[in-house]
Design an enzyme around this catalytic site. Structure first.
Site, PDB file in Angstrom:
ATOM      1  N   CYS A  78       3.551  -6.465  -8.709  1.00 30.83           N
ATOM      2  CA  CYS A  78       4.214  -5.364  -9.434  1.00 30.83           C
ATOM      3  C   CYS A  78       3.935  -5.439 -10.925  1.00 30.83           C
ATOM      4  CB  CYS A  78       5.730  -5.427  -9.274  1.00 30.83           C
ATOM      5  SG  CYS A  78       6.315  -5.316  -7.603  1.00 30.83           S
ATOM      6  N   LYS A  93      -2.769  -1.124   0.113  1.00 30.33           N
ATOM      7  CA  LYS A  93      -3.907  -1.993   0.365  1.00 30.33           C
ATOM      8  C   LYS A  93      -3.438  -3.355   0.854  1.00 30.33           C
ATOM      9  CE  LYS A  93      -8.318  -1.358  -0.009  1.00 30.33           C
ATOM     10  NZ  LYS A  93      -9.041  -0.102   0.150  1.00 30.33           N
ATOM     11  N   HIS A 109      -3.490   7.055  -3.738  1.00 28.58           N
ATOM     12  CA  HIS A 109      -3.933   7.370  -5.102  1.00 28.58           C
ATOM     13  C   HIS A 109      -4.492   8.795  -5.152  1.00 28.58           C
ATOM     14  CE1 HIS A 109      -4.564   2.881  -4.731  1.00 28.58           C
ATOM     15  NE2 HIS A 109      -3.602   2.984  -5.621  1.00 28.58           N
ATOM     16  N   LYS A 138       5.071   1.930   3.877  1.00 26.16           N
ATOM     17  CA  LYS A 138       4.318   2.468   2.740  1.00 26.16           C
ATOM     18  C   LYS A 138       2.851   2.095   2.900  1.00 26.16           C
ATOM     19  CE  LYS A 138       3.587   2.320  -2.194  1.00 26.16           C
ATOM     20  NZ  LYS A 138       3.521   1.450  -3.352  1.00 26.16           N
ATOM     21  N   CYS A 167       9.984 -10.403  -3.364  1.00 23.75           N
ATOM     22  CA  CYS A 167       9.794  -9.139  -4.077  1.00 23.75           C
ATOM     23  C   CYS A 167      10.067  -7.969  -3.131  1.00 23.75           C
ATOM     24  CB  CYS A 167       8.359  -9.061  -4.590  1.00 23.75           C
ATOM     25  SG  CYS A 167       7.872  -7.379  -5.019  1.00 23.75           S
ATOM     26  N   CYS A 210       6.667 -10.926 -10.598  1.00 21.81           N
ATOM     27  CA  CYS A 210       5.817 -10.607  -9.445  1.00 21.81           C
ATOM     28  C   CYS A 210       4.521 -10.015  -9.977  1.00 21.81           C
ATOM     29  CB  CYS A 210       6.490  -9.601  -8.505  1.00 21.81           C
ATOM     30  SG  CYS A 210       5.330  -8.977  -7.247  1.00 21.81           S
ATOM     31  N   HIS A 217       6.552  -6.167  -2.442  1.00 23.14           N
ATOM     32  CA  HIS A 217       5.422  -6.890  -1.868  1.00 23.14           C
ATOM     33  C   HIS A 217       5.792  -7.927  -0.821  1.00 23.14           C
ATOM     34  CE1 HIS A 217       3.681  -5.159  -5.541  1.00 23.14           C
ATOM     35  NE2 HIS A 217       2.584  -5.108  -4.823  1.00 23.14           N
ATOM     36  N   HIS A 219      -7.049   4.240  -2.272  1.00 22.34           N
ATOM     37  CA  HIS A 219      -6.796   4.751  -0.929  1.00 22.34           C
ATOM     38  C   HIS A 219      -6.150   6.131  -1.039  1.00 22.34           C
ATOM     39  CE1 HIS A 219      -2.563   3.729  -1.379  1.00 22.34           C
ATOM     40  NE2 HIS A 219      -2.896   2.486  -1.698  1.00 22.34           N
TER      41      HIS A 219
HETATM   42  N1  MSP Z   1      -0.930   0.878 -12.901  1.00 27.50           N
HETATM   43  C1  MSP Z   1       0.375   1.273 -12.485  1.00 27.50           C
HETATM   44  C2  MSP Z   1       0.766   2.609 -13.098  1.00 27.50           C
HETATM   45  C3  MSP Z   1       0.716   2.643 -14.594  1.00 27.50           C
HETATM   46  S1  MSP Z   1       1.104   4.236 -15.210  1.00 27.50           S
HETATM   47  C4  MSP Z   1       1.288   4.005 -16.846  1.00 27.50           C
HETATM   48  C5  MSP Z   1       0.395   1.423 -10.976  1.00 27.50           C
HETATM   49  N2  MSP Z   1      -0.785   1.584 -10.382  1.00 27.50           N
HETATM   50  S2  MSP Z   1      -1.017   1.754  -8.810  1.00 27.50           S
HETATM   51  O1  MSP Z   1      -2.436   1.677  -8.601  1.00 27.50           O
HETATM   52  O2  MSP Z   1      -0.203   0.866  -8.073  1.00 27.50           O
HETATM   53  O3  MSP Z   1      -0.627   3.230  -8.497  1.00 27.50           O
HETATM   54  C6  MSP Z   1       0.686   3.599  -8.231  1.00 27.50           C
HETATM   55  C7  MSP Z   1       0.720   5.086  -8.003  1.00 27.50           C
HETATM   56  O4  MSP Z   1      -0.265   5.470  -7.027  1.00 27.50           O
HETATM   57  C8  MSP Z   1       2.030   5.564  -7.411  1.00 27.50           C
HETATM   58  O5  MSP Z   1       3.014   5.779  -8.391  1.00 27.50           O
HETATM   59  C9  MSP Z   1       1.592   6.838  -6.760  1.00 27.50           C
HETATM   60  O6  MSP Z   1       1.404   7.806  -7.750  1.00 27.50           O
HETATM   61  C10 MSP Z   1       0.256   6.436  -6.150  1.00 27.50           C
HETATM   62  N3  MSP Z   1       0.403   5.809  -4.825  1.00 27.50           N
HETATM   63  C11 MSP Z   1      -0.066   4.588  -4.433  1.00 27.50           C
HETATM   64  N4  MSP Z   1       0.245   4.393  -3.123  1.00 27.50           N
HETATM   65  C12 MSP Z   1       0.920   5.449  -2.655  1.00 27.50           C
HETATM   66  C13 MSP Z   1       1.497   5.801  -1.420  1.00 27.50           C
HETATM   67  N5  MSP Z   1       1.426   5.042  -0.349  1.00 27.50           N
HETATM   68  N6  MSP Z   1       2.138   6.991  -1.350  1.00 27.50           N
HETATM   69  C14 MSP Z   1       2.236   7.840  -2.429  1.00 27.50           C
HETATM   70  N7  MSP Z   1       1.708   7.521  -3.595  1.00 27.50           N
HETATM   71  C15 MSP Z   1       1.029   6.341  -3.755  1.00 27.50           C
HETATM   72  O7  MSP Z   1       1.466   1.411 -10.413  1.00 27.50           O
END
Ligand code: MSP
Length: 506
Positions: A129, A298, A21, A295, A143, A126, A146, A18
């Site tokens: 996470c 998904k 990312h 926040k 959590c 969790c 979540h 989304h």
């Molecule tokens: N797979 C782990 C990260 C491992 S790094 C060695 C993870 N993945 S995640 O798909 O959940 O992605 C998290 C990251 O996506 C956040 O740290 C951020 O960079 C980005 N974001 C996901 N949702 C977001 C928002 N709503 N707002 C800003 N950034 C977001 O955690």
């Protein structure tokens, strides 16, 4: 030559991407492109995190094998990076065989350092996470990220002696006060370390979808340990036959959201110390994109679709919007209405109109050829200052302020047109030189702005340069006044950012 190894988190492939990312990837891309403009040797990494229970369960829900599942979702993330015009130099997947083998060697080194031992973990986990929690971490037994009730786990694990690294971690924070930016996040990490570190599980007994522990085939490596190592493994196989580690290690900038601060600012540096690798120079932590203050995620279901925004407004509008509307580092509410308003006001009106008016006047008064002239001294000073500020702010990853510095020139040029009123000058033949200078100042100023903003809006800026008949190069030396060649032939094109009447989601 300056070397810049720059990373984003690797994203979980349990669901499609989304806007959140896209946000980190776009921000990192702006930094990567900008540093290339300044002549740095940049390596920009992004990719996907594919092991662990969260992903395995998502595959199970779809009734497909984990590998087939991650192949599919990972390709959507790869497509997103492509669609947001990210210039990543490699796309890592933790299911790559080279990564898996590297992870095994890495944890062997940690074991050789005496940092790994066997014990029993009994506590909470969790899956959302992929993190271990204590009762104190929970909010009403749930959590904090979540809102779900974590599972109780009791299993034999291999442990990493994280507790042994507390002093060395604190020494690092002491010696490098800008190791983690912004400062509030550094304080948070320090407080966490000062609060006392416990050893952490390095493996899981019950999870099959992962990298086997090399000395114990009944266990797989805990997904976070596996994932963090990607930043090091990628350099060893991104260019077959050429290990890039000596050239790029350690990372100059690692960008991530505040949700995964602890993993990157505490566990990751301790792992590197244990394996004997240099620590990254800086971790850059940004906030959350929120929707009505929650926040965007998904699981909450309040996501903004990046693909819809790109379809309606264009990619550069999305890139601009994300950098401009949410102060980089803090949290910020995003909405389709705000995208719409900024697009029409700032891109279509402030910048787009300035370009079309200028090209139209050069067409009307000078047959489409940029006249020789000198850039007005006030505008020239504004360009010099904007270029300096833009670079200085990107150096601190203050991306919103960087954009703002460039926008100052856009505002100055709009004021300049109104003040000098070229349409009046054109009526008096005795003022032809003055008109030349005004038209030159406008065209040259827009050219310089396009060079400055090229990292943020690469396609739009390339179009601006082409329209002005300027060469396409955006080396930072071009971010200065007076460099547009006289007699450049303008190439009028359709509007850069056509006005759009219907907002999305309205
Ligand atoms: N797979 C782990 C990260 C491992 S790094 C060695 C993870 N993945 S995640 O798909 O959940 O992605 C998290 C990251 O996506 C956040 O740290 C951020 O960079 C980005 N974001 C996901 N949702 C977001 C928002 N709503 N707002 C800003 N950034 C977001 O955690």
């Amino acid at each position: 030559m300056q070397r810049y190894y720059l990373t984003t988190p690797i994203y979980y492939v349990n669901a499609n991407p989304h806007l959140g990312h896209a946000y980190t990837t776009i921000a990192a891309d702006v930094a990567a492109r900008h540093m290339r403009q300044r002549g740095a040797d940049v390596f920009f990494l992004t990719g996907t995190d594919e092991h662990g229970s969260k992903v395995a369960r998502a595959a199970e829900r779809e009734g497909v094998e984990p590998q087939a599942f991650v192949d599919r979702v990972s390709s959507v993330f790869r497509q997103l990076a492509h669609d947001v015009n990210a210039t990543n130099d490699f796309f890592i997947r933790t299911s790559d065989a080279e990564h898996e083998a590297f992870v095994q060697r890495f944890v062997e080194r940690m074991k050789d350092a005496g940092d790994i031992y066997e014990s029993t973990y009994a506590g909470l986990y969790c899956t959302g996470c992929e993190a271990f929690y204590t009762d104190a971490d929970l909010v009403d037994g749930r959590c904090p990220q979540h809102g779900t009730v974590p599972e109780h786990l009791e299993e034999r694990n291999w442990f990493f002696r994280l507790s042994a690294y507390a002093d060395r971690l604190l020494a690092r924070y002491e010696a490098a006060p800008e190791f983690v930016l912004p400062r509030v996040r550094a304080n948070e990490a320090r407080a966490f370390i000062e609060g006392g570190l416990e050893d952490i599980s390095l493996s899981r007994a019950s999870i099959e979808w992962g990298v086997p522990v090399p000395w114990d085939s009944g266990q797989t490596i805990y997904v976070w340990i596996d994932a963090l190592i990607n930043y090091a493994s990628a350099l060893t196989y991104a260019r077959p036959g050429d290990d890039l580690t000596a050239r790029y290690w350690p990372p100059r900038w690692q960008m991530l959201g505040k949700d995964i601060l602890k993993f990157h600012a505490v566990i990751w540096p301790a792992m590197l110390m244990s394996a004997g690798l240099a620590l990254p120079d800086q971790l850059l932590i940004h906030g959350y994109l929120t929707v009505r203050d929650a926040k965007m995620s998904k699981s909450v279901g309040n996501v903004l679709d990046p693909f819809l925004v790109i379809d309606r407004y264009g990619l550069d509008a999305l890139r601009y919007y994300l950098l401009r509307d949410v102060r980089f580092g803090g949290d910020g509410d995003v909405s389709y209405e705000r995208v719409h308003a900024r697009y029409n006001q700032e891109l279509a009106n402030d910048l787009g109109n300035l370009v079309s008016r200028t090209v139209a006047m050069i067409g009307r008064y000078r047959e489409g050829v940029v006249p020789g002239g000198t850039t007005d001294s006030t505008v020239a000073a504004a360009i010099i200052s904007a270029a300096e500020q833009f670079a200085a702010r990107v150096d601190r990853l203050e991306l919103t302020d960087a954009i703002d510095a460039a926008w100052q020139v856009v505002r100055d040029l709009n004021r300049f047109v109104e003040d000098r009123a070229p349409w009046t000058l054109a009526k008096e033949t005795t003022r032809a030189v003055e008109l030349d200078n005004v038209l030159y100042t406008l065209a040259d100023g827009i050219r310089a702005v396009a060079v400055i903003l090229a990292s943020a809006m690469p396609d739009a800026c390339a179009r601006v340069l082409a329209t002005l008949g300027a060469p396409p190069g955006v080396a930072w030396s071009q971010a200065a006044p007076g460099l547009l060649a006289a007699l450049a032939v303008t190439q009028p094109a359709g509007p850069l950012f056509p006005r759009i009447d219907d907002a999305l989601g309205a």
